[in-house]
Design a protein around this motif. Structure first.
Motif, PDB file in Angstrom:
ATOM      1  N   THR A   1       0.830  -1.207   0.000  1.00  0.00           N
ATOM      2  CA  THR A   1       0.000   0.000   0.000  1.00  0.00           C
ATOM      3  C   THR A   1       0.863   1.255   0.000  1.00  0.00           C
ATOM      4  O   THR A   1       0.555   2.247  -0.672  1.00  0.00           O
ATOM      5  N   ALA A   2       1.977   1.207   0.747  1.00  0.00           N
ATOM      6  CA  ALA A   2       2.863   2.372   0.832  1.00  0.00           C
ATOM      7  C   ALA A   2       3.650   2.581  -0.447  1.00  0.00           C
ATOM      8  O   ALA A   2       4.223   3.645  -0.667  1.00  0.00           O
ATOM      9  N   GLY A   3       3.702   1.567  -1.297  1.00  0.00           N
ATOM     10  CA  GLY A   3       4.426   1.699  -2.545  1.00  0.00           C
ATOM     11  C   GLY A   3       5.902   1.389  -2.430  1.00  0.00           C
ATOM     12  O   GLY A   3       6.694   1.766  -3.285  1.00  0.00           O
ATOM     13  N   GLY A   4       6.289   0.705  -1.365  1.00  0.00           N
ATOM     14  CA  GLY A   4       7.700   0.360  -1.196  1.00  0.00           C
ATOM     15  C   GLY A   4       8.102   0.454   0.256  1.00  0.00           C
ATOM     16  O   GLY A   4       7.293   0.720   1.137  1.00  0.00           O
ATOM     17  N   THR A   5       9.375   0.214   0.515  1.00  0.00           N
ATOM     18  CA  THR A   5       9.845   0.183   1.899  1.00  0.00           C
ATOM     19  C   THR A   5      10.127   1.563   2.468  1.00  0.00           C
ATOM     20  O   THR A   5      10.061   1.758   3.687  1.00  0.00           O
ATOM     21  N   GLU A   6      10.453   2.552   1.626  1.00  0.00           N
ATOM     22  CA  GLU A   6      10.775   3.877   2.148  1.00  0.00           C
ATOM     23  C   GLU A   6       9.567   4.515   2.862  1.00  0.00           C
ATOM     24  O   GLU A   6       9.703   4.983   4.006  1.00  0.00           O
ATOM     25  N   PRO A   7       8.384   4.557   2.232  1.00  0.00           N
ATOM     26  CA  PRO A   7       7.230   5.106   2.964  1.00  0.00           C
ATOM     27  C   PRO A   7       6.904   4.299   4.211  1.00  0.00           C
ATOM     28  O   PRO A   7       6.473   4.855   5.221  1.00  0.00           O
ATOM     29  N   LEU A   8       7.097   2.963   4.153  1.00  0.00           N
ATOM     30  CA  LEU A   8       6.842   2.157   5.335  1.00  0.00           C
ATOM     31  C   LEU A   8       7.808   2.528   6.455  1.00  0.00           C
ATOM     32  O   LEU A   8       7.422   2.578   7.626  1.00  0.00           O
ATOM     33  N   ALA A   9       9.070   2.805   6.113  1.00  0.00           N
ATOM     34  CA  ALA A   9      10.036   3.197   7.133  1.00  0.00           C
ATOM     35  C   ALA A   9       9.574   4.463   7.850  1.00  0.00           C
ATOM     36  O   ALA A   9       9.729   4.593   9.072  1.00  0.00           O
ATOM     37  N   GLU A  10       8.995   5.398   7.108  1.00  0.00           N
ATOM     38  CA  GLU A  10       8.473   6.613   7.738  1.00  0.00           C
ATOM     39  C   GLU A  10       7.300   6.284   8.652  1.00  0.00           C
ATOM     40  O   GLU A  10       7.161   6.845   9.757  1.00  0.00           O
ATOM     41  N   ALA A  11       6.443   5.372   8.208  1.00  0.00           N
ATOM     42  CA  ALA A  11       5.305   4.976   9.040  1.00  0.00           C
ATOM     43  C   ALA A  11       5.777   4.282  10.315  1.00  0.00           C
ATOM     44  O   ALA A  11       5.208   4.478  11.395  1.00  0.00           O
ATOM     45  N   LEU A  12       6.836   3.478  10.201  1.00  0.00           N
ATOM     46  CA  LEU A  12       7.369   2.793  11.372  1.00  0.00           C
ATOM     47  C   LEU A  12       7.976   3.783  12.362  1.00  0.00           C
ATOM     48  O   LEU A  12       7.893   3.592  13.579  1.00  0.00           O
ATOM     49  N   GLU A  13       8.597   4.847  11.853  1.00  0.00           N
ATOM     50  CA  GLU A  13       9.136   5.867  12.747  1.00  0.00           C
ATOM     51  C   GLU A  13       8.011   6.568  13.502  1.00  0.00           C
ATOM     52  O   GLU A  13       8.139   6.861  14.701  1.00  0.00           O
ATOM     53  N   ASP A  14       6.885   6.802  12.831  1.00  0.00           N
ATOM     54  CA  ASP A  14       5.731   7.380  13.504  1.00  0.00           C
ATOM     55  C   ASP A  14       5.194   6.418  14.555  1.00  0.00           C
ATOM     56  O   ASP A  14       4.804   6.834  15.657  1.00  0.00           O
ATOM     57  N   TRP A  15       5.179   5.129  14.238  1.00  0.00           N
ATOM     58  CA  TRP A  15       4.756   4.104  15.200  1.00  0.00           C
ATOM     59  C   TRP A  15       5.677   4.121  16.415  1.00  0.00           C
ATOM     60  O   TRP A  15       5.224   4.026  17.558  1.00  0.00           O
ATOM     61  N   ARG A  16       6.984   4.249  16.184  1.00  0.00           N
ATOM     62  CA  ARG A  16       7.924   4.309  17.302  1.00  0.00           C
ATOM     63  C   ARG A  16       7.635   5.492  18.208  1.00  0.00           C
ATOM     64  O   ARG A  16       7.653   5.382  19.441  1.00  0.00           O
ATOM     65  N   ARG A  17       7.362   6.657  17.600  1.00  0.00           N
ATOM     66  CA  ARG A  17       7.062   7.843  18.408  1.00  0.00           C
ATOM     67  C   ARG A  17       5.797   7.629  19.250  1.00  0.00           C
ATOM     68  O   ARG A  17       5.739   8.041  20.411  1.00  0.00           O
TER      69      ARG A  17
END
Length: 245
Positions: free
Chosen positions: A196-212
């Motif tokens: 859905t994110a279109g690749g791992t880079e957008p997912l990495a940003e989503a994971l950083e938000d999850w971490r916060r």
């Protein structure tokens, strides 16, 4: 003994007096005594209970916070601690899942980029080639497909599965998470998010938000623990089980 009005408790937290009455009705703060004319009389115990409950909500959720306060006010401390323990356990599981997914994403992002003058090696296109690349069996890949993790196309001439670059990425991510012990349904949800994110880079940003958000929840748990502990001290003194300091 200091007495407080509903408006005093409401003003401290920027809520309505009706909300305070609702919290009393739901057992989140102890029942208030009444004046001869029927007005509620709140004390420091009620103020401490309200502070604890409102701190528990961002830490454990409204429903769990309510169950904790219901148990404490009923004298069932073990039941309250059980709800708290479950909340901490869930956060720990979330942190472990987050760490595993971030490691997997970092691994995929670290894949070497071919030099401009050298073409990229062809991605495995058959189930046997992909299985060999990952060190698993073709049956494992078919099992992952059945779980919704993989969705390879089919060769129109032969009907064989054809794994494109995106399928290989999904399989590698699933392989890493599977080695971490995560169940197939959880892995399928992560892979869907990558797609859905279109690749791992957008997912990495989503994971950083999850971490916060997990960090914020952990800090909220610390605040809630301190305020709940204070409320228990207030109750102990009010019930005569502990001398005032």
């Amino acid at each position: 003994m200091i007495t407080l009005r509903p408006s005093d408790l409401a003003r401290e937290h920027g809520i309505s007096t009706q909300a305070v009455r609702n919290y009393e009705r739901d057992g989140f703060i102890p029942p208030a005594e009444r004046t001869p004319s029927g007005y509620r009389i709140y004390t420091e115990a009620h103020a401490a209970a309200l502070r604890a409950f409102l701190a528990l909500v961002p830490a454990f959720g409204h429903a769990a916070g309510g169950r904790i306060m219901n148990a404490v006010n009923a004298g069932d401390l073990d039941d309250a601690l059980l709800v708290i323990d479950r909340g901490h356990h869930q956060v720990l599981r979330d942190r472990e899942t987050l760490a595993a997914v971030r490691n997997a994403v970092s691994h995929l992002l670290a894949e070497p980029v071919p030099a401009p003058d050298r073409p990229a090696a062809p991605a495995p296109r058959t189930i046997g080639e992909l299985a060999h690349r990952l060190g698993v069996t073709p049956a494992t890949l078919r099992n992952w497909e059945g779980a919704g993790i993989l969705a390879p196309a089919r060769d129109p001439a032969t009907g064989y599965r054809v794994f494109q670059a995106g399928d290989v990425r999904d399989a590698e991510l699933a392989h890493l998470l599977r080695r971490g012990g995560y169940p197939l349904d959880h892995i399928a949800a992560v892979v869907r998010q990558v797609r859905t994110a279109g690749g791992t880079e957008p997912l990495a940003e989503a994971l950083e938000d999850w971490r916060r958000r997990l960090t914020a929840r952990g800090l909220a748990m610390l605040d809630a623990s301190a305020l709940l502990s204070h409320y228990l001290d207030v109750l102990d003194r009010a019930r005569g089980r502990r001398d005032p300091e």
